[in-house]
Scaffold this motif. Structure first.
Motif, PDB file in Angstrom:
ATOM      1  N   ILE A   1       0.894  -0.984   0.069  1.00  0.00           N
ATOM      2  CA  ILE A   1       0.221  -0.151  -0.045  1.00  0.00           C
ATOM      3  C   ILE A   1       0.843   1.306  -0.194  1.00  0.00           C
ATOM      4  O   ILE A   1       0.487   2.339  -0.631  1.00  0.00           O
ATOM      5  CB  ILE A   1      -1.022   0.067   1.174  1.00  0.00           C
ATOM      6  N   ALA A   2       1.872   1.252   0.712  1.00  0.00           N
ATOM      7  CA  ALA A   2       2.843   2.408   0.869  1.00  0.00           C
ATOM      8  C   ALA A   2       3.672   2.542  -0.437  1.00  0.00           C
ATOM      9  O   ALA A   2       3.680   3.631  -0.968  1.00  0.00           O
ATOM     10  CB  ALA A   2       4.003   2.060   2.107  1.00  0.00           C
ATOM     11  N   ASP A   3       3.990   1.543  -1.153  1.00  0.00           N
ATOM     12  CA  ASP A   3       4.417   1.493  -2.385  1.00  0.00           C
ATOM     13  C   ASP A   3       3.635   2.231  -3.686  1.00  0.00           C
ATOM     14  O   ASP A   3       4.101   2.856  -4.288  1.00  0.00           O
ATOM     15  CB  ASP A   3       4.976  -0.097  -2.713  1.00  0.00           C
ATOM     16  N   LEU A   4       2.449   1.714  -3.166  1.00  0.00           N
ATOM     17  CA  LEU A   4       1.448   2.235  -4.535  1.00  0.00           C
ATOM     18  C   LEU A   4       1.237   3.637  -4.031  1.00  0.00           C
ATOM     19  O   LEU A   4       1.285   4.436  -5.006  1.00  0.00           O
ATOM     20  CB  LEU A   4       0.080   1.463  -4.246  1.00  0.00           C
ATOM     21  N   GLU A   5       1.272   4.039  -2.968  1.00  0.00           N
ATOM     22  CA  GLU A   5       1.056   5.588  -2.712  1.00  0.00           C
ATOM     23  C   GLU A   5       2.399   6.472  -3.157  1.00  0.00           C
ATOM     24  O   GLU A   5       2.068   7.454  -3.645  1.00  0.00           O
ATOM     25  CB  GLU A   5       1.070   5.688  -1.313  1.00  0.00           C
ATOM     26  N   HIS A   6       3.543   5.704  -2.990  1.00  0.00           N
ATOM     27  CA  HIS A   6       4.659   6.472  -3.708  1.00  0.00           C
ATOM     28  C   HIS A   6       4.658   6.628  -5.253  1.00  0.00           C
ATOM     29  O   HIS A   6       5.161   7.456  -5.811  1.00  0.00           O
ATOM     30  CB  HIS A   6       6.089   5.766  -3.366  1.00  0.00           C
ATOM     31  N   GLY A   7       3.965   5.601  -5.819  1.00  0.00           N
ATOM     32  CA  GLY A   7       3.638   5.483  -7.392  1.00  0.00           C
ATOM     33  C   GLY A   7       2.551   6.342  -7.938  1.00  0.00           C
ATOM     34  O   GLY A   7       2.772   6.832  -9.049  1.00  0.00           O
ATOM     35  N   LEU A   8       1.815   6.816  -7.013  1.00  0.00           N
ATOM     36  CA  LEU A   8       0.783   7.672  -7.417  1.00  0.00           C
ATOM     37  C   LEU A   8       1.024   8.846  -8.291  1.00  0.00           C
ATOM     38  O   LEU A   8       0.346   9.153  -9.365  1.00  0.00           O
ATOM     39  CB  LEU A   8      -0.311   8.148  -6.164  1.00  0.00           C
ATOM     40  N   PRO A   9       1.986   9.611  -7.972  1.00  0.00           N
ATOM     41  CA  PRO A   9       2.309  10.837  -8.861  1.00  0.00           C
ATOM     42  C   PRO A   9       2.423  10.523 -10.311  1.00  0.00           C
ATOM     43  O   PRO A   9       2.273  11.466 -11.148  1.00  0.00           O
ATOM     44  CB  PRO A   9       3.209  11.564  -8.133  1.00  0.00           C
ATOM     45  N   LEU A  10       3.211   9.407 -10.575  1.00  0.00           N
ATOM     46  CA  LEU A  10       3.288   9.019 -11.737  1.00  0.00           C
ATOM     47  C   LEU A  10       2.186   8.727 -12.634  1.00  0.00           C
ATOM     48  O   LEU A  10       2.239   8.810 -13.866  1.00  0.00           O
ATOM     49  CB  LEU A  10       4.303   7.985 -11.876  1.00  0.00           C
ATOM     50  N   ILE A  11       1.129   8.171 -12.009  1.00  0.00           N
ATOM     51  CA  ILE A  11      -0.266   7.850 -12.760  1.00  0.00           C
ATOM     52  C   ILE A  11      -1.431   8.708 -12.266  1.00  0.00           C
ATOM     53  O   ILE A  11      -2.524   8.176 -12.611  1.00  0.00           O
ATOM     54  CB  ILE A  11      -0.315   6.333 -12.536  1.00  0.00           C
ATOM     55  N   TRP A  12      -1.330   9.788 -11.818  1.00  0.00           N
ATOM     56  CA  TRP A  12      -2.321  10.373 -11.376  1.00  0.00           C
ATOM     57  C   TRP A  12      -3.286  10.781 -12.331  1.00  0.00           C
ATOM     58  O   TRP A  12      -3.368  11.165 -13.399  1.00  0.00           O
ATOM     59  CB  TRP A  12      -1.715  12.144 -10.864  1.00  0.00           C
ATOM     60  N   GLY A  13      -4.480  10.440 -11.436  1.00  0.00           N
ATOM     61  CA  GLY A  13      -5.974  10.569 -12.316  1.00  0.00           C
ATOM     62  C   GLY A  13      -6.070   9.498 -13.431  1.00  0.00           C
ATOM     63  O   GLY A  13      -7.286   9.456 -13.988  1.00  0.00           O
ATOM     64  N   ARG A  14      -5.020   8.544 -13.696  1.00  0.00           N
ATOM     65  CA  ARG A  14      -5.569   7.727 -14.863  1.00  0.00           C
ATOM     66  C   ARG A  14      -6.163   6.649 -14.332  1.00  0.00           C
ATOM     67  O   ARG A  14      -5.816   5.704 -13.272  1.00  0.00           O
ATOM     68  CB  ARG A  14      -4.061   7.253 -15.715  1.00  0.00           C
TER      69      ARG A  14
ATOM     70  N   TYR B   1       0.117  -5.504 -21.579  1.00  0.00           N
ATOM     71  CA  TYR B   1       1.750  -5.604 -21.942  1.00  0.00           C
ATOM     72  C   TYR B   1       2.132  -5.729 -23.349  1.00  0.00           C
ATOM     73  O   TYR B   1       2.656  -4.926 -23.975  1.00  0.00           O
ATOM     74  CB  TYR B   1       2.194  -6.898 -21.329  1.00  0.00           C
ATOM     75  N   TRP B   2       1.273  -6.679 -24.083  1.00  0.00           N
ATOM     76  CA  TRP B   2       1.439  -6.956 -25.500  1.00  0.00           C
ATOM     77  C   TRP B   2       1.454  -5.758 -26.493  1.00  0.00           C
ATOM     78  O   TRP B   2       2.044  -5.902 -27.475  1.00  0.00           O
ATOM     79  CB  TRP B   2       0.918  -8.343 -25.788  1.00  0.00           C
ATOM     80  N   ARG B   3       0.380  -5.039 -26.174  1.00  0.00           N
ATOM     81  CA  ARG B   3       0.061  -3.842 -26.961  1.00  0.00           C
ATOM     82  C   ARG B   3       0.778  -2.490 -26.400  1.00  0.00           C
ATOM     83  O   ARG B   3       0.456  -1.562 -26.571  1.00  0.00           O
ATOM     84  CB  ARG B   3      -1.442  -3.559 -27.000  1.00  0.00           C
ATOM     85  N   PHE B   4       2.233  -2.901 -25.795  1.00  0.00           N
ATOM     86  CA  PHE B   4       2.716  -1.798 -25.107  1.00  0.00           C
ATOM     87  C   PHE B   4       2.069  -0.960 -24.248  1.00  0.00           C
ATOM     88  O   PHE B   4       2.227   0.331 -24.314  1.00  0.00           O
ATOM     89  CB  PHE B   4       3.489  -1.054 -26.230  1.00  0.00           C
ATOM     90  N   GLY B   5       1.106  -1.254 -23.692  1.00  0.00           N
ATOM     91  CA  GLY B   5       0.545  -0.556 -22.646  1.00  0.00           C
ATOM     92  C   GLY B   5       1.426   0.049 -21.206  1.00  0.00           C
ATOM     93  O   GLY B   5       2.406  -0.468 -21.321  1.00  0.00           O
ATOM     94  N   ASP B   6       0.819   0.658 -20.559  1.00  0.00           N
ATOM     95  CA  ASP B   6       1.441   0.857 -19.359  1.00  0.00           C
ATOM     96  C   ASP B   6       1.097   0.110 -18.111  1.00  0.00           C
ATOM     97  O   ASP B   6      -0.057  -0.296 -17.955  1.00  0.00           O
ATOM     98  CB  ASP B   6       1.091   2.528 -18.961  1.00  0.00           C
ATOM     99  N   TYR B   7       2.275  -0.061 -17.158  1.00  0.00           N
ATOM    100  CA  TYR B   7       1.801  -0.899 -16.036  1.00  0.00           C
ATOM    101  C   TYR B   7       2.773  -0.215 -14.725  1.00  0.00           C
ATOM    102  O   TYR B   7       3.873  -0.062 -15.074  1.00  0.00           O
ATOM    103  CB  TYR B   7       1.959  -2.134 -16.153  1.00  0.00           C
ATOM    104  N   LEU B   8       2.135  -0.055 -13.799  1.00  0.00           N
ATOM    105  CA  LEU B   8       2.733   0.193 -12.573  1.00  0.00           C
ATOM    106  C   LEU B   8       3.088  -0.990 -11.775  1.00  0.00           C
ATOM    107  O   LEU B   8       2.194  -1.723 -11.600  1.00  0.00           O
ATOM    108  CB  LEU B   8       1.857   1.202 -11.414  1.00  0.00           C
ATOM    109  N   GLY B   9       4.244  -1.510 -11.431  1.00  0.00           N
ATOM    110  CA  GLY B   9       4.723  -2.498 -10.807  1.00  0.00           C
ATOM    111  C   GLY B   9       5.194  -2.385  -9.367  1.00  0.00           C
ATOM    112  O   GLY B   9       5.995  -1.613  -9.361  1.00  0.00           O
ATOM    113  N   ILE B  10       4.384  -2.717  -8.336  1.00  0.00           N
ATOM    114  CA  ILE B  10       4.501  -2.654  -7.164  1.00  0.00           C
ATOM    115  C   ILE B  10       4.926  -4.070  -6.465  1.00  0.00           C
ATOM    116  O   ILE B  10       4.361  -5.133  -6.795  1.00  0.00           O
ATOM    117  CB  ILE B  10       3.635  -1.976  -6.108  1.00  0.00           C
TER     118      ILE B  10
END
Ligand code: SAM
Ligand code: SF4
Length: 381
Positions: A46-59, A255-264
């Motif tokens: 959960i903490a890791d996700l919170e740190h990642g939020l600024p990169l994916i904000w609103g999506r 993944y295969w369509r070169f989409g985005d993923y946040l990995g935590i």
């Protein structure tokens, strides 16, 4: 490069523990020593996700995949707490595909009911084989009756489930490989992943290889498996992936369509697009170090912008795994470069009959699928 739209976003969560380490496996998985630090690890995710939020904000988040390792070592309550925390922090689409990887022998009916109630709507069960001799040769922690039991339990709670199988196993015959596939088909999954067992560096199998089928026999197995699955109504849509119509995995397709993923989670990798760059991230791998780094503030071990000249290769590395290939327009949409940037390479691959192309799509030919590495080499920077 310039992106006019950002791709769909997925979330990957890694669970790095297993009952024991399989001798062929090079994934970031570690045998549980004493007890699982369940609550601490969920807090860390959960903490890791919170740190990642600024990169994916609103999506919006379209899919979640809980992979491992063995996520099914975690309790229903832990998975529920995690999913509630995710929903409170990101815009998880109401129809999101939410998959959890489960190993036979690590759960009972109550746990699956709890996963379903928590919001997991797709299971991926690591069967590998239904043959006790092969399961033992693979060092698996389960036997064939536990494999069958796992599927029975899964079926009562999930209409959407995948079975992972491997073939070209130590001393496996063609008939035995097909018997595994037939048993898997009869179990009624929506999806089957059939992987050719490979010797990965730094595994016990690489150090002391078991007697494996030769190239001719494993090629025969692959062909026969593909025929069986096609006859049973499964579409072969990626190197190792087969789905009932409408049941291709949305997470992996992204993944295969070169989409985005946040990995935590420990050792997780992520790929995030911003309007003017694409960033790759990796978390610390070892669970103890990961937990310590999270306590210290962030578990990101590396973060780098993908060099523009590498983007065409990275796009192809993913998109050409799909048997249908990709829409030509997707190339520019995902990496912000015109398709003309790789026109000589495309033309050469076409002349070599590795690639097919019309005015809408490009796809690997049968030869291109068989010699995928050769095809991909054409796009190396
Ligand atoms: C990393 S595992 C995680 C799932 C789960 N822990 C399990 O093993 O059942 C994902 C899948 O990768 C496949 N896999 C792992 N190592 C492999 C190898 N060396 N060669 C081929 N497939 C492999 C197996 O089919 C496995 O189910
Ligand atoms: S159970 Fe799965 S993840 Fe764990 S060691 Fe075996 S193959 Fe690897």
């Amino acid at each position: 490069m310039k992106l006019t739209t950002l791709p769909p976003l997925s979330l990957y969560l890694h669970f790095p523990w297993c009952i024991r380490k399989c001798p062929y496996c090079d994934f970031n998985s570690h045998a549980v020593k004493n007890s699982l630090p369940e609550a601490e690890y969920i807090d860390a995710l959960i903490a890791d996700l919170e740190h990642g939020l600024p990169l994916i904000w609103g999506r919006p988040v379209q899919t979640i995949f809980m992979g491992g390792g063995t996520p099914s070592l975690f309790s229903g309550e832990a998975i529920d707490r995690l999913l509630c925390a995710i929903r409170a922090r990101v815009n998880l689409l109401p129809d999101a595909e939410i998959t959890l990887e489960a190993n036979p022998g690590t759960f009972e009916a109550d746990k699956f009911a709890a996963y379903r109630a928590a919001g997991i709507n797709r299971l991926s069960i690591g069967i590998q084989s239904f043959n006790d001799r092969h399961l033992a040769a693979l060092g698996r922690a389960h036997n064939s009756s536990e494999a069958r039991q796992a599927i029975e339990i899964a079926r009562t709670h999930f209409d959407n489930f995948n079975l992972d199988l491997m073939y070209a196993l130590p001393q496996q015959t063609l008939a035995e490989a097909l018997a595994d596939i037939d048993t898997a088909i009869a179990a009624g999954p929506t999806h089957i992943s059939a992987y050719h067992l490979t010797l990965e560096a730094n595994t016990a199998f690489a150090a002391a290889p078991p007697p494996l089928p030769d190239d001719d026999l494993s090629a025969d197995m692959q062909e026969a498996i593909e025929q069986r699955l096609a006859a049973a109504g499964f579409e072969h849509y990626e190197t190792s992936a087969f789905a009932r119509p409408g049941r291709r995995t949305r997470h992996n397709l992204n993944y295969w369509r070169f989409g985005d993923y946040l990995g935590i989670g420990a050792g997780a990798h992520g790929k995030i697009s911003l309007p003017d760059r694409i960033v790759r991230q990796a978390r610390y791998r070892h669970p103890a170090e990961y937990l310590q780094q999270i306590r210290a503030g962030s578990a990101i071990q590396s973060e780098a912008v993908v060099p523009v000249e590498q983007l065409p290769f990275e796009f192809m590395l993913n998109a050409l795994r799909l048997t249908e290939g990709f829409e030509l327009a997707l190339f520019q949409e995902r990496i912000g470069l015109p398709l003309t940037a790789i026109l000589p390479e495309l033309t050469r691959a076409e002349q070599e009959r590795l690639l097919g192309r019309d005015h809408l799509r490009a796809w690997p030919t049968e030869k291109g699928q068989r010699f995928l590495n050769t095809l991909l080499e054409r796009f190396l920077p």
